[in-house]
Design a protein around this motif. Structure first.
Motif, PDB file in Angstrom:
ATOM      1  N   ARG A  68     -79.974 -26.612 -40.403  1.00 52.08           N
ATOM      2  CA  ARG A  68     -78.574 -26.880 -40.749  1.00 52.08           C
ATOM      3  C   ARG A  68     -77.694 -26.607 -39.542  1.00 52.08           C
ATOM      4  O   ARG A  68     -77.954 -25.692 -38.758  1.00 52.08           O
ATOM      5  N   VAL A  69     -76.642 -27.422 -39.406  1.00 54.91           N
ATOM      6  CA  VAL A  69     -75.683 -27.229 -38.308  1.00 54.91           C
ATOM      7  C   VAL A  69     -74.282 -27.099 -38.893  1.00 54.91           C
ATOM      8  O   VAL A  69     -74.019 -27.483 -40.020  1.00 54.91           O
ATOM      9  N   THR A  70     -73.387 -26.533 -38.091  1.00 47.98           N
ATOM     10  CA  THR A  70     -71.982 -26.408 -38.430  1.00 47.98           C
ATOM     11  C   THR A  70     -71.180 -26.936 -37.255  1.00 47.98           C
ATOM     12  O   THR A  70     -71.563 -26.728 -36.106  1.00 47.98           O
ATOM     13  N   VAL A  71     -70.076 -27.625 -37.554  1.00 48.48           N
ATOM     14  CA  VAL A  71     -69.215 -28.162 -36.515  1.00 48.48           C
ATOM     15  C   VAL A  71     -67.903 -27.393 -36.539  1.00 48.48           C
ATOM     16  O   VAL A  71     -67.270 -27.261 -37.591  1.00 48.48           O
TER      17      VAL A  71
ATOM     18  N   GLY B 193     -82.436 -16.425 -37.724  1.00 46.25           N
ATOM     19  CA  GLY B 193     -81.906 -15.846 -36.491  1.00 46.25           C
ATOM     20  C   GLY B 193     -80.449 -16.229 -36.266  1.00 46.25           C
ATOM     21  O   GLY B 193     -79.847 -16.963 -37.040  1.00 46.25           O
ATOM     22  N   ALA B 194     -79.904 -15.712 -35.175  1.00 40.46           N
ATOM     23  CA  ALA B 194     -78.505 -15.993 -34.833  1.00 40.46           C
ATOM     24  C   ALA B 194     -78.334 -17.469 -34.488  1.00 40.46           C
ATOM     25  O   ALA B 194     -79.211 -18.069 -33.867  1.00 40.46           O
ATOM     26  N   PRO B 195     -77.194 -18.059 -34.886  1.00 35.38           N
ATOM     27  CA  PRO B 195     -76.965 -19.466 -34.548  1.00 35.38           C
ATOM     28  C   PRO B 195     -76.810 -19.667 -33.046  1.00 35.38           C
ATOM     29  O   PRO B 195     -76.335 -18.791 -32.331  1.00 35.38           O
ATOM     30  N   ARG B 196     -77.231 -20.815 -32.586  1.00 30.33           N
ATOM     31  CA  ARG B 196     -77.070 -21.199 -31.181  1.00 30.33           C
ATOM     32  C   ARG B 196     -75.835 -22.083 -31.084  1.00 30.33           C
ATOM     33  O   ARG B 196     -75.645 -22.977 -31.896  1.00 30.33           O
ATOM     34  N   THR B 197     -74.991 -21.843 -30.084  1.00 26.46           N
ATOM     35  CA  THR B 197     -73.758 -22.610 -29.903  1.00 26.46           C
ATOM     36  C   THR B 197     -73.927 -23.581 -28.737  1.00 26.46           C
ATOM     37  O   THR B 197     -74.367 -23.195 -27.658  1.00 26.46           O
ATOM     38  N   VAL B 198     -73.553 -24.836 -28.998  1.00 23.58           N
ATOM     39  CA  VAL B 198     -73.687 -25.901 -28.006  1.00 23.58           C
ATOM     40  C   VAL B 198     -72.331 -26.597 -27.881  1.00 23.58           C
ATOM     41  O   VAL B 198     -71.690 -26.875 -28.896  1.00 23.58           O
ATOM     42  N   PRO B 199     -71.869 -26.902 -26.656  1.00 22.69           N
ATOM     43  CA  PRO B 199     -70.627 -27.663 -26.508  1.00 22.69           C
ATOM     44  C   PRO B 199     -70.760 -29.023 -27.190  1.00 22.69           C
ATOM     45  O   PRO B 199     -71.821 -29.649 -27.139  1.00 22.69           O
ATOM     46  N   LEU B 200     -69.681 -29.459 -27.837  1.00 18.99           N
ATOM     47  CA  LEU B 200     -69.734 -30.673 -28.645  1.00 18.99           C
ATOM     48  C   LEU B 200     -68.554 -31.584 -28.343  1.00 18.99           C
ATOM     49  O   LEU B 200     -67.413 -31.120 -28.230  1.00 18.99           O
TER      50      LEU B 200
ATOM     51  N   SER C   8     -67.462 -27.112 -30.948  1.00 19.76           N
ATOM     52  CA  SER C   8     -68.749 -26.432 -30.792  1.00 19.76           C
ATOM     53  C   SER C   8     -69.673 -26.825 -31.929  1.00 19.76           C
ATOM     54  O   SER C   8     -69.238 -26.995 -33.065  1.00 19.76           O
ATOM     55  N   LEU C   9     -70.935 -26.950 -31.595  1.00 22.20           N
ATOM     56  CA  LEU C   9     -71.981 -27.198 -32.581  1.00 22.20           C
ATOM     57  C   LEU C   9     -72.753 -25.902 -32.743  1.00 22.20           C
ATOM     58  O   LEU C   9     -73.249 -25.349 -31.761  1.00 22.20           O
ATOM     59  N   LEU C  10     -72.833 -25.391 -33.963  1.00 24.73           N
ATOM     60  CA  LEU C  10     -73.627 -24.196 -34.243  1.00 24.73           C
ATOM     61  C   LEU C  10     -74.893 -24.629 -34.947  1.00 24.73           C
ATOM     62  O   LEU C  10     -74.841 -25.268 -36.002  1.00 24.73           O
ATOM     63  N   ILE C  11     -76.029 -24.288 -34.339  1.00 23.56           N
ATOM     64  CA  ILE C  11     -77.335 -24.647 -34.887  1.00 23.56           C
ATOM     65  C   ILE C  11     -77.900 -23.398 -35.547  1.00 23.56           C
ATOM     66  O   ILE C  11     -78.135 -22.387 -34.886  1.00 23.56           O
ATOM     67  N   HIS C  12     -78.093 -23.464 -36.868  1.00 21.28           N
ATOM     68  CA  HIS C  12     -78.560 -22.315 -37.647  1.00 21.28           C
ATOM     69  C   HIS C  12     -80.079 -22.413 -37.800  1.00 21.28           C
ATOM     70  O   HIS C  12     -80.563 -23.237 -38.572  1.00 21.28           O
TER      71      HIS C  12
END
Length: 122
Positions: free
Chosen positions: A116-119, A19-26, A10-14
């Motif tokens: 910033r993103v988180t993997v 606001g709350a991070p958005r989660t995208v399939p990765l 999952s990719l979390l876009i901060h």
């Protein structure tokens, strides 16, 4: 930073507004073979693909235009570009990772320079 392996996650876009991070399939492409193959031959992209390590990409042999986000070592977006098929992207100084997605998707996710993103590997 840990090295990733080929696979899914999952990719979390901060968002920079707190606001709350958005989660995208990765899909993670960390091996040479997976990075070389990338999105070649695909008609669609489910979520995003992370190429790591990577400093630039090309769209030769692609069927669809894509959004490309260049990330630095700390997973902060340096730049976002839309690339049509048959183009060579210029290397970005400080870029260590590249995210690819369907053209227009990143704007909808709020992906832009400074975000910033988180993997999270699956």
């Amino acid at each position: 930073m840990a090295r990733w392996r080929d696979g899914h996650g999952s990719l979390l876009i901060h968002p920079d507004d707190g606001g709350a991070p958005r989660t995208v399939p990765l899909e993670i492409a960390a091996s040479y073979r997976a990075r070389t193959r990338g999105l070649l031959g695909r008609d669609t992209v489910e979520g995003a693909m992370l190429l790591s390590p990577a400093g630039s990409v090309h769209t030769f042999g692609m069927r669809i235009p894509i959004d490309v986000a260049y990330l630095d070592r700390g997973l902060t977006v340096i730049a976002v570009r839309t690339m049509p098929p048959g183009r060579l992207g210029l290397p970005r100084p400080r870029s260590r990772h590249v995210l690819e997605a369907s053209a227009g998707a990143m704007a909808g996710w709020g992906m832009r320079a400074g975000v910033r993103v988180t993997v999270e590997p699956g």
